[in-house]
Write an enzyme that holds these catalytic residues in place. Sequence first.
Site, PDB file in Angstrom:
ATOM      1  N   TRP A 101       0.831  -1.211   0.000  1.00  0.00           N
ATOM      2  CA  TRP A 101       0.000   0.000   0.000  1.00  0.00           C
ATOM      3  C   TRP A 101       0.864   1.259   0.000  1.00  0.00           C
ATOM      4  O   TRP A 101       0.552   2.245  -0.670  1.00  0.00           O
ATOM      5  CB  TRP A 101      -0.974   0.006   1.172  1.00  0.00           C
ATOM      6  CG  TRP A 101      -2.008  -1.077   1.075  1.00  0.00           C
ATOM      7  CD1 TRP A 101      -2.208  -2.098   1.961  1.00  0.00           C
ATOM      8  CD2 TRP A 101      -2.988  -1.258   0.036  1.00  0.00           C
ATOM      9  NE1 TRP A 101      -3.233  -2.893   1.531  1.00  0.00           N
ATOM     10  CE2 TRP A 101      -3.730  -2.401   0.359  1.00  0.00           C
ATOM     11  CE3 TRP A 101      -3.289  -0.567  -1.138  1.00  0.00           C
ATOM     12  CZ2 TRP A 101      -4.771  -2.879  -0.438  1.00  0.00           C
ATOM     13  CZ3 TRP A 101      -4.320  -1.036  -1.941  1.00  0.00           C
ATOM     14  CH2 TRP A 101      -5.045  -2.186  -1.588  1.00  0.00           C
ATOM     15  N   ASP A 171      -1.338   6.663   6.425  1.00  0.00           N
ATOM     16  CA  ASP A 171      -2.466   5.797   6.078  1.00  0.00           C
ATOM     17  C   ASP A 171      -2.662   4.842   7.254  1.00  0.00           C
ATOM     18  O   ASP A 171      -1.793   4.019   7.532  1.00  0.00           O
ATOM     19  CB  ASP A 171      -2.116   5.032   4.793  1.00  0.00           C
ATOM     20  CG  ASP A 171      -3.155   3.983   4.399  1.00  0.00           C
ATOM     21  OD1 ASP A 171      -4.132   3.778   5.145  1.00  0.00           O
ATOM     22  OD2 ASP A 171      -2.970   3.377   3.330  1.00  0.00           O
ATOM     23  N   LYS A 195     -11.829  -1.633   6.794  1.00  0.00           N
ATOM     24  CA  LYS A 195     -10.980  -2.552   7.539  1.00  0.00           C
ATOM     25  C   LYS A 195     -11.449  -2.654   8.993  1.00  0.00           C
ATOM     26  O   LYS A 195     -11.590  -3.729   9.516  1.00  0.00           O
ATOM     27  CB  LYS A 195      -9.511  -2.109   7.490  1.00  0.00           C
ATOM     28  CG  LYS A 195      -8.981  -1.864   6.089  1.00  0.00           C
ATOM     29  CD  LYS A 195      -8.867  -3.133   5.254  1.00  0.00           C
ATOM     30  CE  LYS A 195      -8.821  -2.886   3.756  1.00  0.00           C
ATOM     31  NZ  LYS A 195      -7.606  -2.252   3.264  1.00  0.00           N
TER      32      LYS A 195
HETATM   33  C1  LIG Z   1      -7.141  -1.737   1.982  1.00  0.00           C
HETATM   34  C2  LIG Z   1      -6.114  -0.697   2.106  1.00  0.00           C
HETATM   35  C3  LIG Z   1      -5.992   0.341   1.157  1.00  0.00           C
HETATM   36  C4  LIG Z   1      -6.868   0.427  -0.071  1.00  0.00           C
HETATM   37  O1  LIG Z   1      -8.155   0.782   0.280  1.00  0.00           O
HETATM   38  P1  LIG Z   1      -9.284   1.049  -0.828  1.00  0.00           P
HETATM   39  O2  LIG Z   1     -10.384   1.613  -0.008  1.00  0.00           O
HETATM   40  O3  LIG Z   1      -9.600  -0.275  -1.449  1.00  0.00           O
HETATM   41  O4  LIG Z   1      -8.730   2.012  -1.810  1.00  0.00           O
HETATM   42  C5  LIG Z   1      -5.026   1.300   1.362  1.00  0.00           C
HETATM   43  N1  LIG Z   1      -4.209   1.256   2.434  1.00  0.00           N
HETATM   44  C6  LIG Z   1      -4.289   0.270   3.351  1.00  0.00           C
HETATM   45  C7  LIG Z   1      -3.364   0.272   4.512  1.00  0.00           C
HETATM   46  C8  LIG Z   1      -5.237  -0.733   3.221  1.00  0.00           C
HETATM   47  O5  LIG Z   1      -5.311  -1.709   4.136  1.00  0.00           O
END
Ligand SMILES: *Cc1c(COP(=O)(O)O)cnc(C)c1O
Length: 360
Positions: A101, A171, A195
């Site tokens: 990511w 993030d 998540k």
């Molecule tokens: C799942 C995830 C993403 C991507 O998320 P989307 O909503 O599918 O764009 C980005 N960063 C992390 C850490 C993730 O776990």
Amino acid sequence: MGRIYNFSAGPATLPEAVLQEAAEEMLDYRGTGMSVMEMSHRSKAYETIHNEAIADLRELMNIPDNYKVLFLQGGASTQFAMIPMNLMKNRVADYIITGQWAKKAYKEAQLYGKANAIASSEDKMFTYIPDCSDLPISPDADYVYICQNNTVFGTKFHTLPNTKGKLLVADVSSCFLSEPIDVTKYGIVYGGVQKNVGPAGTVIVIIREDLITDDVLPGTPTMLRYKTHADSNSLYNTPPTYGIYICGKVFKWLKQRGGLTAMRDYNEKKAAILYDYLDHSQMFKGTVEKKDRSLMNVPFVTGNPDLDAKFIQEAKERGLENLKGYRTVGGMRASIYNAMPMDGVIALVEFMREFERRNG
Ligand SMILES: *Cc1c(COP(=O)(O)O)cnc(C)c1O
């Protein structure tokens, strides 16, 4: 057929009490005669849902007054572009690459300026967090970027990097609300909610007010400017109303459970059950360095892909689902987010023990 224990990395398990309450309110939300998803985003009933969600999140995370909470769309991945478009004044940013990511965010930033990979753990398949105490931070970097919890590989920054005075952007998709964080350490903290917080389609951005300006890269679309959403309390256009409604319920559920300190204690206990077993098992092994382990995503392997497949299949028959590792990594991964009860982790470990006895 009852509910299973869902170890999916995302979209992921949600608190049963929240789902039940949403089910009860589905056809007639508190006497309005309609579902929240049928309701105008300008209605009084929705306005209350929206503003309570923001207030509850502020309280849970102890968000200072000089930070705004935004509910946006496009998932966490849209932030990979929105961050450089809004923050890259010098067109330079430093990225710490600790997983796929972070790497995707780094690649996206290259579309807008000079993105530097100032540290990486790719040399060992992202199984650790590099030492970030004295990195070659670029003097003109607009920000330093991390992915705080690596959903795929199961590592986590237990100490934030030394950014040498530069803005930190993080993030936190897969560790959102899993423990208290000090928001003042960041310029932006953001996460896709699927998540640990709610249904896919909503992303929460917590941003320091001085970063919300009209001084963005030329050509930045109106919808991709933080200012557009900050100026209208995330109601510039139709927000993801149903998602925000569910997030709001999860915030209230977290408050009832004692907030983020209580969640951290609970999550630490849960993770310890699984990690302790992995550390003593002859068959199953954790795949990341102990000091960098995530509390949320726990990857493990037997070392034998056929045995891994058999384990995943038999676990599923026991109501322990979605234990397959990420498609590029293989093995197993148990995601044990806030809504995964202790009993789910105990059931998993009991099954692992039994599987090991039968196949060892
Ligand atoms: C799942 C995830 C993403 C991507 O998320 P989307 O909503 O599918 O764009 C980005 N960063 C992390 C850490 C993730 O776990």
